[in-house]
Design an enzyme around this catalytic site. Structure first.
Site, PDB file in Angstrom:
ATOM      1  N   PHE A   1     112.063   3.677  39.538  1.00 21.19           N
ATOM      2  CA  PHE A   1     112.682   2.826  40.550  1.00 21.19           C
ATOM      3  C   PHE A   1     114.199   2.837  40.414  1.00 21.19           C
ATOM      4  CE2 PHE A   1     114.478  -1.182  42.044  1.00 21.19           C
ATOM      5  CZ  PHE A   1     114.019  -1.185  43.352  1.00 21.19           C
TER       6      PHE A   1
ATOM      7  N   CYS B   1     106.079 -30.696  41.460  1.00 20.01           N
ATOM      8  CA  CYS B   1     106.363 -29.816  40.322  1.00 20.01           C
ATOM      9  C   CYS B   1     106.597 -30.637  39.064  1.00 20.01           C
ATOM     10  CB  CYS B   1     107.585 -28.953  40.625  1.00 20.01           C
ATOM     11  SG  CYS B   1     108.035 -27.817  39.287  1.00 20.01           S
TER      12      CYS B   1
ATOM     13  N   HIS C   1     112.883 -23.668  37.031  1.00 16.58           N
ATOM     14  CA  HIS C   1     112.083 -24.198  38.133  1.00 16.58           C
ATOM     15  C   HIS C   1     111.398 -23.085  38.918  1.00 16.58           C
ATOM     16  CE1 HIS C   1     110.683 -26.331  41.633  1.00 16.58           C
ATOM     17  NE2 HIS C   1     111.280 -25.375  42.360  1.00 16.58           N
TER      18      HIS C   1
ATOM     19  N   CYS D   1     107.916 -29.127  36.172  1.00 16.69           N
ATOM     20  CA  CYS D   1     108.768 -28.362  35.263  1.00 16.69           C
ATOM     21  C   CYS D   1     109.847 -29.269  34.679  1.00 16.69           C
ATOM     22  CB  CYS D   1     109.397 -27.166  35.978  1.00 16.69           C
ATOM     23  SG  CYS D   1     110.792 -27.573  37.075  1.00 16.69           S
TER      24      CYS D   1
ATOM     25  N   CYS E   1     112.480 -30.445  37.306  1.00 17.79           N
ATOM     26  CA  CYS E   1     112.036 -31.460  38.268  1.00 17.79           C
ATOM     27  C   CYS E   1     111.754 -32.803  37.602  1.00 17.79           C
ATOM     28  CB  CYS E   1     110.798 -30.965  39.009  1.00 17.79           C
ATOM     29  SG  CYS E   1     111.170 -29.693  40.256  1.00 17.79           S
TER      30      CYS E   1
ATOM     31  N   ASP F   1     107.520   8.324  38.083  1.00 15.91           N
ATOM     32  CA  ASP F   1     107.026   8.663  39.414  1.00 15.91           C
ATOM     33  C   ASP F   1     108.203   9.003  40.313  1.00 15.91           C
ATOM     34  OD1 ASP F   1     107.943   6.010  39.384  1.00 15.91           O
ATOM     35  OD2 ASP F   1     106.742   5.458  41.109  1.00 15.91           O
TER      36      ASP F   1
ATOM     37  N   SER G   1     109.137   2.528  34.137  1.00 19.35           N
ATOM     38  CA  SER G   1     109.466   3.858  33.631  1.00 19.35           C
ATOM     39  C   SER G   1     110.889   4.312  33.894  1.00 19.35           C
ATOM     40  CB  SER G   1     108.529   4.882  34.257  1.00 19.35           C
ATOM     41  OG  SER G   1     108.784   4.974  35.651  1.00 19.35           O
ATOM     42  N   GLY G   2     111.540   3.743  34.880  1.00 21.15           N
ATOM     43  CA  GLY G   2     112.852   4.227  35.286  1.00 21.15           C
ATOM     44  C   GLY G   2     112.850   4.921  36.624  1.00 21.15           C
TER      45      GLY G   2
END
Length: 374
Positions: A94, A308, A339, A310, A313, A144, A91-92
């Site tokens: 933070f 891994c 990664h 990915c 990797c 908030d 929402s903004g």
């Protein structure tokens, strides 16, 4: 939005969330695409390489640049970015917190100056919803009042009071707009505040969870408190959140944070950590973190993580990635980000599989045991 609980393992939950754009299996980690773009990656990476079902974008930043009306005119977030799966938009609130030197919360909303050009703006609960209607996100977060920790009892009490009042205004406005045919495929979550004080968290959760929201988030954590305080606060707060709606812990965090909070009943997470750390040379693995800038990797022909699969990797060695980082090659940002996000998404998938098999406690033990051997 449709929501179902597929299985539980003690308090850990495996759920399914269906929006207008995708089916999301939880626990889920949402990569952060603040400006409608996950840094160093494109939407082909998100869709084809990482197979993400939902990413997070930010109302504050998109409102300022390129402007929510521009996004609306270009097909909302899905058309503008070509990411045809789900978006959640923060929402903004933070950003008002993190940019506190140029913002000021008040009774009716948050006044702030743009970090880009210094222009003055004012976010009300209703305006934030209007912006997110323009963006077309599948899940929107309400405005908030977030405070840093530690904070005085008086400031936390005021935060709860404002957050609840803004939540009442938000849901009334959101449902009214839906009755007018606006945002009918969008969903809305409220954000529980209260610092690490159990009485405050109980009050905020009780007040907000009595309102007609599609899901609920735990906000105001990972803002300076100790990890155990965060875990204890989540464990306490979840008890007051409905079982039949998604639970989202905002802005958290490390792999350990995710594993701990899944155990406490959280379904959804987001954090800049995997991509930000990637750009700084810190890579997450099954056995802990790797700082690829270290000289010991200069002649290391192993992949980042032997477990891994990915793209990074499967194709590149630690030696090559060490070279790219040291040479400041831009390709490093992409390969490292792929990664780290793959690691996070895989961790969530494995956590879900463990919950479905009712062995989450065993999964958690194995997660920590691997780290102990590194």
């Amino acid at each position: 939005m449709q929501f179902s609980i597929d299985a539980t393992s003690s308090k850990a939950r495996a759920c399914t969330i269906t929006t207008a754009h995708s089916t999301i299996q939880t626990p889920v980690f949402m990569p952060v695409g603040t400006l409608g773009s996950v840094k160093a990656l494109d939407m082909a990476d998100m869709l084809e390489l990482l197979d993400t079902k939902i990413i997070l974008a930010n109302t504050y930043h998109l409102y300022l640049r390129p402007g929510s009306k521009t996004v609306d005119a270009m097909g909302k977030l899905h058309g503008f970015t070509t990411y045809n799966r789900s978006f959640l938009t923060d929402s903004g609130g933070f950003q008002a917190f993190s940019l506190s030197d140029i913002s000021k919360p008040g009774e009716n909303g948050i006044e702030f100056r743009s970090h880009i050009d210094g222009s003055k703006h004012f976010f009300t609960p209703e305006k934030v919803i209007d912006i997110q209607h323009d963006l077309g996100s599948d899940i929107m977060m309400i405005l908030d009042d977030l405070v840093a920790l530690p904070a005085t009892q008086e400031r936390i009490a005021l935060s709860i009071e404002r957050t609840t009042e803004w939540a009442k205004r938000s849901i009334e406005y959101f449902r009214k707009k839906q009755s007018e045919g606006i945002g009918v495929q969008q969903n809305i979550f409220a954000i529980i505040q209260g610092g690490t004080d159990r009485a405050f968290r109980t009050k905020s959760a009780t007040q907000l969870c009595s309102l007609d929201y599609d899901g609920f988030a735990i906000g105001g954590l990972s803002v300076g408190e100790a990890n155990q305080d965060m875990y204890d606060t989540v464990e306490h707060t979840v008890k007051y959140m409905p079982e039949d709606k998604p639970r989202y812990l905002m802005g958290v965090g490390t792999p350990e944070d995710l594993v701990e909070n899944i155990e406490r009943g959280v379904d959804m997470f987001d954090c800049v950590m995997p991509t930000r750390n990637a750009r700084n040379g810190t890579l997450f693995t099954s056995f802990g973190r790797v700082n690829i800038k270290g000289a010991k990797f200069k002649l290391d022909n192993l992949p980042i993580d032997s477990e891994c699969n990915c793209l990074t990797c499967k194709r590149y060695t630690r030696s090559y990635l060490h070279h790219l980082f040291r040479a400041k090659e831009l390709s490093f940002f992409r390969l490292a980000s792929i990664h780290n996000l793959h690691y996070y998404l895989t961790l969530m998938r494995e956590a879900r599989e463990a919950i479905l098999d009712d062995r989450y406690s065993e999964f958690k033990r194995e997660f920590y045991a691997k780290r102990a051997t590194s």
